[in-house]
Design a protein around this motif. Structure first.
Motif, short mmCIF file in Angstrom:
data_model
loop_
_atom_site.label_atom_id
_atom_site.label_comp_id
_atom_site.label_asym_id
_atom_site.label_seq_id
_atom_site.Cartn_x
_atom_site.Cartn_y
_atom_site.Cartn_z
N GLU A 147 -9.27 -0.82 -5.62
CA GLU A 147 -7.88 -0.86 -5.14
C GLU A 147 -7.40 -2.31 -5.25
OE1 GLU A 147 -5.40 -0.13 -0.96
OE2 GLU A 147 -7.56 0.23 -1.06
N ILE A 216 -7.03 5.22 4.27
CA ILE A 216 -7.19 4.33 3.13
C ILE A 216 -8.18 3.22 3.44
CG2 ILE A 216 -5.29 2.78 3.77
CD1 ILE A 216 -4.59 2.74 0.73
N SER A 275 -14.25 2.66 2.31
CA SER A 275 -13.46 3.06 1.15
C SER A 275 -14.29 2.94 -0.13
CB SER A 275 -12.20 2.18 1.04
OG SER A 275 -11.54 2.41 -0.18
#
Length: 839
Positions: A147, A216, A275
């Motif tokens: 990410e 997230i 994550s």
């Protein structure tokens, strides 16, 4: 992209190729990982061909990019062959570099091609640039799809034929900032949820309710019991595998790891899913630990609240049974929560419970006692006073002086935070009053002695300042006069006359101020009273001082409040009052500042305000602003010249008109406002006008010494431009090579850069004076510490000469200088210096 066609285009290509072959090698002298990789790569295997065939535009773009310290990336040609600089390397992580250099864009970035391809196409086909801030562009690096957030722009890069040859990317990775802001918001929302908890059992569910919305960063959250019943002394933490891996959160990849950490209250293991698109680095770990700490703090707060209830009951009992006056106030407003009978008796039975301290005792509002209470509460430090004076109305007959011996002690909660102040007091008014009667006569005697000593010091300081202020312009006047007697060179004559006139005017104003004070003190000033328009007088004073304000780029404004009444006054003297106030404001206001003049009328008076945004006036000096011979700064480093007479003249002339002048300044750095108040009724002055006499000085004209300083290297230090220019001119006429400096800092820098045989320095300079300079010179290392030095100064008393020699100067020369004498002394010291170095 398209190229120019035809025989002319082919000829141009051959000429460009021949020119490129005559140039220096590609990226010669450019250092760095990317530059070395470009030089080593066999570009003939790429669509761009060997570097010798590259266009000038491509070569220039690559060189420019490699020299930049900002991350940059370039796709070139129809196949989008890649280039990048060293600043971009950290964004790759592990996996793509170095194979990305020279690689086709689609082959390097398959995971994000659907995101970036449309933007590249806009650039290559339509020359349309784009800009993105904090955009999510996840890339393959470090063994995973990460990410990643970017702020980046795509811009067309033009080839030699002005067509779009490539896409230039200027980018900054903003992942850390985006994650930090997102996580800080999550921590804030957890804190808000925990704040509403009143029972320990509510803490974990409140945190979990917020974490369910934060997939997230925390794909899942769980709690499991500790092994055994004891809470570990040190926090335990570990990263464990999730078996079986499960898909949760916003990403398609399954969550395979979790972070487990012990929580002390409630005692348990807290499990946070990690994550799959973020590395579990130190910031990720600290973010999760911060959540744990919030949960612990919420639990501790609830427990502390219960403990506090017990402690408060015990404290209340202690205060009520204390044998002396005792009270408890709480909160930043110091609200009275408890007072015992002794305290109520001491304050005369006043109702104070439930009231803030300054509301219960309005007579102490804004006093130091209020600020002391604030400091004890805010800083947590106790305060003790042996005999503290308070103006207090205890009997309903008005405020009286009351003395207390008291302690103020901060009261803390179980977490150590101050929530109140306990006061224990004893009335000692009777004892103090008896002692003050005895001390009063002794204090009056000491005050008279101190005033006599202050007056004596003020006289000595004034005489020294008069000497300095009169000698400084004389230096330029007499010195340039002697130079002009020796040379009729037009440029020198013009420059010298300007300096002489400017300094003569300054000296004339100083003398006139002294004479005005003498006339005022002796009662020999007569006012020529006439009816006049005050607006015209103000305008005349403003126009007189405006050139001075313009020279400092100051804003000078006149504010009108409608028509002003005609008054009876001496026009010249009233203009002198306004001019003096304006000149004072211009002198003390820094360049670019603002000065404002405002006149307004009341029923029986006219007020003229002169306001500036300069450095202001210290509270200690404010009562002495209008005293004769008094200045806020009498040191040799003072920033502004003058005798300290102008404002005294303003006060006396205003009083002769039957008016008064006052000054207000909020404090240092906040400007000042002078207000002249004149009565509208006429006054009848009785003193007599005495005119002063002009005094002329006829300078002597000796022949200047020539070539006595040939080859000598001298440093001249003086903050006064005209005086410094005169000394430099005299020394250069004698053959010296002269370096100038207007501050001590500049002088020290010049000594480090230029070889020097002799230093000539002023004493009175801003920031650092000549005594500081000679001390720093003598404490440095040879040869600088051994340089001879001459003090050239307007401080010309015998004690000034002795002080200069004691400080480390070799000679002391008083201003105004004799050019011949200065040259001869300098030549003697230089000769001695050179002789010592060769012996």
């Amino acid at each position: 992209m398209s190229k120019r066609s035809g025989s002319d285009a082919g000829g141009d290509f051959d000429a460009a190729r021949a020119s490129s072959q005559s140039r220096r090698p590609l990226l010669a002298g450019v250092e760095g990982v990317a530059a070395e990789l470009i030089r080593e790569l066999d570009w003939s295997n790429t669509a761009l061909g060997p570097t010798s065939q590259w266009s000038r535009s491509l070569t220039s773009l690559v060189a420019t990019m490699l020299h930049s310290r900002h991350p940059m990336f370039l796709w070139w040609g129809p196949e989008l062959v890649q280039f990048y600089n060293d600043a971009y390397l950290p964004s790759f992580g592990a996996g793509k570099h170095p194979s990305a250099m020279g690689q086709r864009g689609r082959e390097c970035w398959p995971e994000i091609w659907s995101i970036i391809a449309p933007q590249i196409e806009d650039v290559m086909l339509r020359a349309k640039a784009s800009w993105n801030e904090d955009a999510l562009v996840p890339i393959q690096r470090n063994g995973r799809i990460e990410e990643v957030y970017w702020t980046y722009g795509y811009s067309p890069a033009f080839d030699d034929d002005d067509t779009v040859g490539g896409t230039l990317v200027v980018c900054t990775e903003t992942t850390a900032r985006v994650l930090s802001a997102r996580r800080a918001d999550l921590v804030r929302r957890i804190n808000e949820g925990l704040a509403a908890c009143a029972e320990p059992s509510e803490v974990i569910p409140a945190a979990e309710a917020v974490l369910l919305e934060a997939g997230i960063d925390v794909p899942f959250f769980a709690v499991r019991p500790l092994d055994g019943s004891a809470v570990p002394a040190r926090r335990n933490e570990q990263v464990v595998g999730v078996a079986p891996a499960r898909v949760c959160g916003p990403w398609p990849e399954p969550v395979s790891e979790a972070f487990e950490i012990t929580c002390r209250a409630p005692a348990a293991w807290l499990v946070f899913g990690l994550s799959p698109r973020l590395p579990f680095d130190a910031t990720y770990r600290e973010f999760l630990k911060q959540i744990v700490e919030q949960i612990e703090h919420a639990s501790a707060r609830i427990q502390a609240f219960r403990v506090r209830a017990v402690a408060e009951a015990e404290r209340r009992n202690l205060i009520m049974q204390a044998p002396v006056a005792t009270a408890l106030v709480t909160g930043p407003r110091h609200v009275y929560e408890l007072t015992n009978p002794h305290y109520q008796e001491m304050i005369g039975g006043r109702e104070v419970l439930g009231k803030p301290y300054v509301e219960a005792f309005p007579e102490v509002a804004g006093t130091e006692l209020e600020r002391i209470m604030d400091r004890v509460y805010q800083q947590g430090e106790p305060f003790f006073a042996e005999e503290y004076l308070v103006r207090l109305d205890r009997r309903g007959r008005g405020a009286e002086d009351v003395y207390f011996r008291f302690n103020l002690k901060p009261v803390r909660d179980p977490d150590g935070h101050v929530f109140g102040v306990m006061a224990v007091a004893l009335d000692v008014t009777a004892q103090v009053t008896a002692r003050l009667v005895v001390e009063k006569s002794a204090a009056e005697r000491e005050k008279l002695l101190a005033e006599l000593e202050a007056a004596s010091r003020a006289k000595d300081e004034f005489l020294a300042t008069v000497s300095h202020e009169l000698r400084t312009p004389l230096t330029s006047i007499l010195g340039w006069a002697r130079l002009l007697n020796e040379s009729n060179e037009p440029s020198r004559v013009k420059k010298g006359i300007a300096v002489i006139e400017r300094n003569a005017r300054a000296q004339a104003q100083l003398i006139e101020d002294i004479l005005d004070v003498s006339r005022i003190v002796s009662g020999k000033v007569r006012l020529n009273m006439t009816k006049l328009e005050p607006a015209a007088v103000i305008r005349a004073a403003v126009e007189t001082v405006r050139p001075l304000a313009d020279a400092k780029q100051q804003e000078l404004h006149v504010v009108s409040e409608g028509s002003l009444p005609v008054i009876t006054a001496d026009e010249d003297r009233l203009q002198q009052v306004v001019w003096n106030l304006l000149s004072n404001a211009v002198k003390f206001t820094p360049p670019g500042g603002r000065i404002e003049v405002q006149a307004r009328a009341a029923d029986d008076s006219l007020t003229i305000d002169v306001r500036d945004d300069g450095p202001g006036i210290s509270a200690a000096f404010l009562p002495h602003v209008f005293d004769r011979f008094r200045q806020d700064d009498n040191s040799t480093t003072k920033q502004h010249a003058g005798l300290g007479l102008g404002l005294s003249i303003v006060r006396h002339l205003t009083e002769l008109h039957g008016g008064a002048v006052t000054v207000a300044s909020p404090g240092l750095g906040q400007g000042a406002c002078f207000s002249v108040v004149l009565p509208l009724r006429p006054v009848t002055p009785t003193s007599v006008l005495l005119h002063g006499e002009a005094v002329e000085h006829a300078p002597s004209s000796p022949e200047a010494s020539r070539a006595l300083l040939a080859g000598a290297r001298l440093l001249v230090v003086d903050d006064q431009h005209d005086a410094r220019e005169l000394i430099v001119t005299v020394l250069e006429d004698a053959g010296a090579r002269v370096t100038q400096a207007h501050t001590v800092r500049a002088a020290l820098a010049a000594l480090a850069e230029h070889p020097t045989h002799l230093v000539i320095s002023d004493i009175g300079m801003p920031d650092e004076d000549g005594y500081s300079f000679i001390a720093r010179l003598r404490s440095s290392t040879p040869p600088i510490s051994e340089l001879p030095a001459i003090a050239v100064t307007a401080f010309a008393r015998a004690e000034d000469r002795a002080r200069a020699l004691d400080a480390g100067f070799n000679e002391h020369i008083s201003k105004p200088i004799d050019p011949r004498a200065l040259v001869e002394v300098a030549a003697r010291l230089v000769a001695a210096r050179l002789g010592a170095r060769t012996s």
